[in-house]
Motif scaffolding. Structure first.
Motif, PDB file in Angstrom:
ATOM      1  N   THR A 213       0.656 -32.329  -3.504  1.00  0.00           N
ATOM      2  CA  THR A 213       0.027 -31.561  -2.430  1.00  0.00           C
ATOM      3  C   THR A 213      -0.406 -32.377  -1.222  1.00  0.00           C
ATOM      4  N   PHE A 215      -0.728 -34.957   2.043  1.00  0.00           N
ATOM      5  CA  PHE A 215       0.082 -35.492   3.121  1.00  0.00           C
ATOM      6  C   PHE A 215      -0.857 -36.040   4.183  1.00  0.00           C
ATOM      7  N   VAL A 216      -0.285 -36.626   5.219  1.00  0.00           N
ATOM      8  CA  VAL A 216      -1.079 -37.297   6.241  1.00  0.00           C
ATOM      9  C   VAL A 216      -0.813 -36.643   7.589  1.00  0.00           C
ATOM     10  N   LEU A 217      -1.899 -36.291   8.301  1.00  0.00           N
ATOM     11  CA  LEU A 217      -1.740 -35.686   9.615  1.00  0.00           C
ATOM     12  C   LEU A 217      -1.632 -36.756  10.680  1.00  0.00           C
ATOM     13  N   GLU A 218      -1.166 -36.316  11.868  1.00  0.00           N
ATOM     14  CA  GLU A 218      -1.140 -37.264  12.973  1.00  0.00           C
ATOM     15  C   GLU A 218      -2.541 -37.489  13.493  1.00  0.00           C
ATOM     16  N   GLU A 235      -5.144 -26.777  13.855  1.00  0.00           N
ATOM     17  CA  GLU A 235      -4.163 -26.919  12.793  1.00  0.00           C
ATOM     18  C   GLU A 235      -4.639 -26.120  11.592  1.00  0.00           C
ATOM     19  N   PHE A 236      -3.831 -25.195  11.169  1.00  0.00           N
ATOM     20  CA  PHE A 236      -4.206 -24.410  10.000  1.00  0.00           C
ATOM     21  C   PHE A 236      -3.462 -24.946   8.785  1.00  0.00           C
ATOM     22  N   ILE A 237      -4.217 -25.372   7.791  1.00  0.00           N
ATOM     23  CA  ILE A 237      -3.606 -25.905   6.583  1.00  0.00           C
ATOM     24  C   ILE A 237      -4.082 -25.073   5.410  1.00  0.00           C
ATOM     25  N   ALA A 238      -3.132 -24.557   4.658  1.00  0.00           N
ATOM     26  CA  ALA A 238      -3.455 -23.567   3.637  1.00  0.00           C
ATOM     27  C   ALA A 238      -4.011 -24.213   2.374  1.00  0.00           C
ATOM     28  N   ASP A 239      -4.769 -23.435   1.617  1.00  0.00           N
ATOM     29  CA  ASP A 239      -5.240 -23.876   0.308  1.00  0.00           C
ATOM     30  C   ASP A 239      -4.146 -23.682  -0.711  1.00  0.00           C
ATOM     31  N   ILE A 240      -4.243 -24.436  -1.775  1.00  0.00           N
ATOM     32  CA  ILE A 240      -3.223 -24.331  -2.816  1.00  0.00           C
ATOM     33  C   ILE A 240      -3.914 -24.176  -4.162  1.00  0.00           C
ATOM     34  N   ASN A 241      -3.351 -23.315  -4.994  1.00  0.00           N
ATOM     35  CA  ASN A 241      -3.913 -23.104  -6.323  1.00  0.00           C
ATOM     36  C   ASN A 241      -3.136 -23.893  -7.351  1.00  0.00           C
ATOM     37  N   ARG A 261      -6.688 -31.649   1.083  1.00  0.00           N
ATOM     38  CA  ARG A 261      -5.301 -32.095   1.038  1.00  0.00           C
ATOM     39  C   ARG A 261      -4.969 -33.047   2.156  1.00  0.00           C
ATOM     40  N   PRO A 313       4.233 -37.985   2.796  1.00  0.00           N
ATOM     41  CA  PRO A 313       4.798 -37.486   4.054  1.00  0.00           C
ATOM     42  C   PRO A 313       3.876 -37.741   5.229  1.00  0.00           C
ATOM     43  N   GLY A 314       4.465 -38.261   6.309  1.00  0.00           N
ATOM     44  CA  GLY A 314       3.703 -38.478   7.524  1.00  0.00           C
ATOM     45  C   GLY A 314       3.061 -39.835   7.630  1.00  0.00           C
TER      46      GLY A 314
END
Lengths: 399, 512
Positions: A213, A215-218, A235-241, A261, A313-314
């Protein structure tokens, strides 16, 4: 051996290449493009069942060294006989050593390979030298993001400059711990039923969650969040179950919020303020500053990223951003200001996971490297306890 | 709380259960997995149970050609057939996790032999692919040039030149071709002969930072090859030192003058495996169960896919049969049958078949200091003939035998022993294993009354091929784990007379 019109053509047997990392061991044959297997290094003592840690604390007594010998013997036994299907008596071995491996582990590995398995000859090369091989370069600054720690090593003409190394204990381990603490703090407030389940989950599962889950943002995206909340672009980043089981066996899930995340891997770039660690971009620039002024420009155009953690990623984009930002704004690095925008990360067609293994595979294939191998005869005749370092060119008899 | 156990001591000073030890009949010494030498005898595929030779193993890269492994759960895949429009197609399916290769990836075959050609050819490209071949070519080129360099520097060619009384010195074209290079050249550090002294500068190693420039250049030496004179690449080969001055003391000056000298990289690649920019799917919601875990990715190292739908079946790894040798006298201890369908052994020399097994049959519930308690041990004879045990010694400080530090030894001997142990006897003999005893009507009471020469305080009972001994213990200290050391000599008759020694450590439990 092939029978060709009655003559026998002896094919030189391929050497075995082993890369010993803190979370995975890569093994395979020289001359091939991919290792045969990635094995997890769970060094578990068979008699007591406790897991051995790769540190030099509390590990120097004779009893502990015996325990290490037995567990490492079992590991190498499974590498040679169960995975590679090879008799170690006929094979040469190329060993890619991590610079920060404690000395007693290196010495036990060499003892085991020579005395228990009777290997024909052994070559041990430090891994920064090997990571330059896939790029066809001879000069470079090797940035290795590993599991337990990350290192920055300048290499010049196949010689690592040990006095200029920078390292810090920030790796994927710290990312996982960060994620766990953030998620548990959030669960305490929002969902109290799931909290005790999440607390008891073992480290392996938190590792998996982080792999799947995170990753790295800019850099720009994060500044937008913190400083200017009124701006339109959010930036909208979704939750994960993440699914798991209840005490009674029903299906529940742990929610990993978008904030957790994207912020878990920040610790690599910002550093750990509790333990006084600076982030990784700071370390890179410190290393460039401390090197000789003749080399810095050559190094700055040959930046090399390796290690499993750099596959988040990123990661690479963020590193570039951070480096350029530091060169612009940090007064500590005014001398390096001319390099802004001129730092180049090199490309390659392989994966970051096994770059140093590929270097070992090429070295094991070349014939000219035969002289660098230490054979079993010299090891036993000269009564050596260990192999001289890579930058040491002669085996001298001790007078 | 660990339960009481009995462990034998191998010749390499490791403690093991008797079932993990081997015994050599020629030199009568024990050895374990840690000290004996193993060799691979034969290879086989674990699913189809067919044998393979070592050539086939290397050519198929240690994996079987016909059998596959489920990418999701790592269990065996089975071939199944569909009939579509009067043509038969095969696909792979997993019985454990319901994976089907035609619905997942669309992988179908016409016959079993086709797999061998199409699917595997793709996989082998990744092992010995174009990227790897180009690396190998580049480095073997460099190594050839360095070998030439070494010949010149070792003086062979110079001696030849002097003998012939050379016209080469006069013609500049040939001199350029054959003259030796600068002292410092790229990769000379790794390609130099380890034991040669001709090439070393006095500083021995890298000469970066010398005031001379690039490490002591001699004016007589000029070496030109295709690689060395290429100025296209910066950082791959050092440029000519005459044109570039390396005497910068000021960092800023160095950066200003050289920062713009960026040139093409040798290795132009268009595909970048690891993403520079984050794919948008990551930011939205996704199903965690559709993403691969690390171990699933590592079964396919060539592609390392992130999604479950991109995984493909992998070949199953081959297995082998091993034979073991005694490290002292080089006789074989274990040799398996070559036929992979059979799991028996041609030669099998286990310690279980020769040495007596020791069991704890009666142990008091708790041990307390200064209280006498009784322990009953049984010896079981695995051979068919009578076995004699002699020189029985029991002590309560067995750890001094195992420690290799001599200093620790002396300290421990001065300490008091943790218990007083009394055993009233040193020798006894055990009856052999009698197969017919199972089927006769002799009851156990009649057997025990047959031998009346035993001291009842030493030997409690005899049953068939077992002997029960009494040991009385009075512990003097409260210890976490009470341990007793036994030493004895065994002599029995197998095919010929056999005599040996053994030492045993029995760990009993906590002493209050």
């Amino acid at each position: 051996m092939n029978n060709f019109f009655g003559k026998q053509i002896f094919e030189r047997q391929k050497a075995v290449v082993i890369d010993f990392g803190s979370s995975f061991i890569k093994c395979g044959f020289a001359g091939e493009g991919i290792p045969q297997a990635f094995l997890p290094t769970n060094l578990i003592d068979l008699q007591t069942g406790e897991q051995l840690e790769i540190t030099s604390k509390n590990n120097t007594s004779q009893k502990k060294i015996q325990i290490w010998k037995r567990t490492l013997f079992k590991r190498f036994y499974s590498i040679f006989f169960e995975i590679l299907n090879v008799n170690p008596k006929n094979r040469r071995v190329v060993f890619c050593e991590n610079i920060l491996l404690p000395n007693f582990i290196k010495e036990t590995i060499i003892e085991i390979l020579f005395e228990k398995f009777h290997v024909v000859s052994l070559l041990s090369v430090p891994s920064p030298v090997l990571t330059l091989v896939p790029f066809k370069k001879h000069v470079g600054l090797v940035i290795d993001l590993g599991h337990l720690e990350s290192t920055v090593v300048p290499v010049y003409q196949e010689i690592p400059l040990y006095s200029k190394i920078e390292y810090c204990s920030l790796g994927f381990d710290s990312v996982v711990k960060n994620l766990r603490s953030v998620v548990l703090n959030e669960l305490k407030e929002t969902n109290k039923e799931v909290y005790p389940i999440a607390e008891k989950l073992p480290e392996k599962i938190w590792n998996q969650i982080a792999v799947k889950t995170c990753f790295v943002l800019e850099r720009n995206a994060i500044i937008l969040k913190k400083e200017n909340k009124e701006k339109k672009k959010k930036e909208f980043i979704a939750d994960i179950n993440y699914p798991c089981l209840d005490k009674e066996g029903n299906d529940t899930s742990i929610t990993i919020s978008g904030k957790a995340r994207s912020n878990a891997a920040e610790i690599l770039f910002n550093g750990d303020s509790q333990n006084d660690f600076e982030g990784i971009p700071f370390r890179i620039l410190e290393c460039l500053m401390s090197c000789n002024s003749d080399i810095t420009v050559a190094l700055s155009q040959n930046l090399i990223l390796t290690g499993g953690t750099s596959m988040v990623p990123g990661c690479r984009l963020r590193l570039e951003n951070e480096l350029n930002w530091l060169l612009e704004n940090d007064p500590h690095f005014t001398k390096l200001k001319g390099l802004q925008g001129k730092l180049i990360f090199q490309n390659h067609p392989f994966f970051n996971n096994y770059l140093s293994w590929i270097g070992g595979s090429v070295f094991g294939y070349l014939e000219i490297m035969n002289e660098k191998f230490v054979s079993l005869q010299t090891f036993t005749e000269m009564g050596l306890k260990s192999i001289p370092n890579w930058s040491h060119f002669k085996i001298e008899e001790e007078n | 709380m660990s339960s009481p156990k009995v462990e034998f001591k191998c010749n390499c000073n490791t403690l093991r259960n008797l079932s993990g030890l081997y015994c050599c009949t020629q030199c009568s010494k024990l050895s374990c997995n840690y000290c004996c030498e193993t060799k691979i005898d034969s290879y086989f595929c674990p699913v189809s149970l067919t044998g393979l030779s070592s050539d086939e193993v290397t050519s198929s890269l240690c994996k079987s050609n016909n059998r596959f492994q489920c990418p999701q759960c790592e269990s065996q895949l089975v071939f199944q057939a569909i009939t579509e429009n009067s043509s038969q197609k095969l696909y792979l399916s997993c019985n454990y996790c319901r994976y089907r290769s035609d619905t997942a990836i669309g992988l179908t075959f016409k016959s079993m032999n086709e797999i061998h050609k199409e699917y595997l050819a793709k996989e082998r490209l990744s092992h010995t692919g174009n990227d790897m071949e180009s690396l190998k070519e580049y480095y073997s080129k460099i190594s050839k040039e360095m070998l030439k360099l070494r010949e010149f520097n070792s003086g062979k060619f110079h001696r030849l030149l002097n003998v012939i009384n050379s016209p080469y010195k006069s013609s500049p074209r040939l001199r350029k071709k054959f003259s030796t290079g600068r002292n410092f050249s790229p990769m000379r550090s790794i390609y130099s002969n380890r034991y040669s002294q001709n090439e070393r500068t006095k500083s021995g190693g890298s000469t970066v930072g010398n005031n001379k420039g690039e490490g002591g250049e001699n004016k007589d030496d000029k070496f030109s090859s295709s690689l060395m004179s290429s100025k296209k690449t910066y950082g791959s080969v050092l440029p000519n030192s005459k044109k570039m001055k390396f005497n910068y003391t000021n960092l800023e000056e160095a950066i200003e003058k050289r920062k713009d000298k960026i040139t093409n990289t040798i290795h132009k690649t268009e595909k970048i495996q690891w993403t520079d920019q984050i794919p948008k799917e990551l930011k939205n919601k996704f199903d965690v169960t559709q993403i691969t875990s690390l171990s699933q990715r590592f079964s396919q190292l060539a592609t390392q896919p992130r999604k479950l739908s991109e995984l493909s079946p992998q070949r199953i790894r081959l297995m082998n049969k091993k034979s073991k040798q005694c490290p002292h006298c080089q006789h074989t201890l274990i040799k398996p049958e070559i036929n992979p369908n059979k799991s028996t052994f041609k030669i099998k020399k286990l310690a279980l078949m020769i040495f007596p097994q020791i069991f704890i049959s009666k142990i008091p519930a708790t041990f307390q200091t200064d209280k006498q308690s009784e322990l009953v041990i049984s010896f079981k004879n695995p051979t068919f003939n009578e076995m004699k045990i002699s020189d029985l010694e029991i002590s309560s400080s067995p750890l001094s035998d195992l420690d290799q530090d001599q200093e620790q030894n002396e300290n421990e001997k001065k300490e008091e022993t943790t218990a007083n142990i009394v055993v009233k006897g040193k020798e006894f003999s055990i009856n052999g294993y009698d197969e017919s005893a199972q089927f006769t009507d002799i009851t156990l009471e009649e057997e025990t009354t047959q031998e009346t020469n035993d001291d009842p305080e030493f030997i409690q009972q005899r049953k068939l091929n077992k002997v029960y001994l009494r040991i009385s213990i009075t512990p003097t200290k409260s210890v976490e784990m009470l341990q007793i050391g036994l030493k004895f000599k065994v002599s029995c008759v197998l095919q010929s007379k056999f005599e040996s020694e053994a030492s045993v450590i029995i760990s009993l439990g906590k002493v209050n």
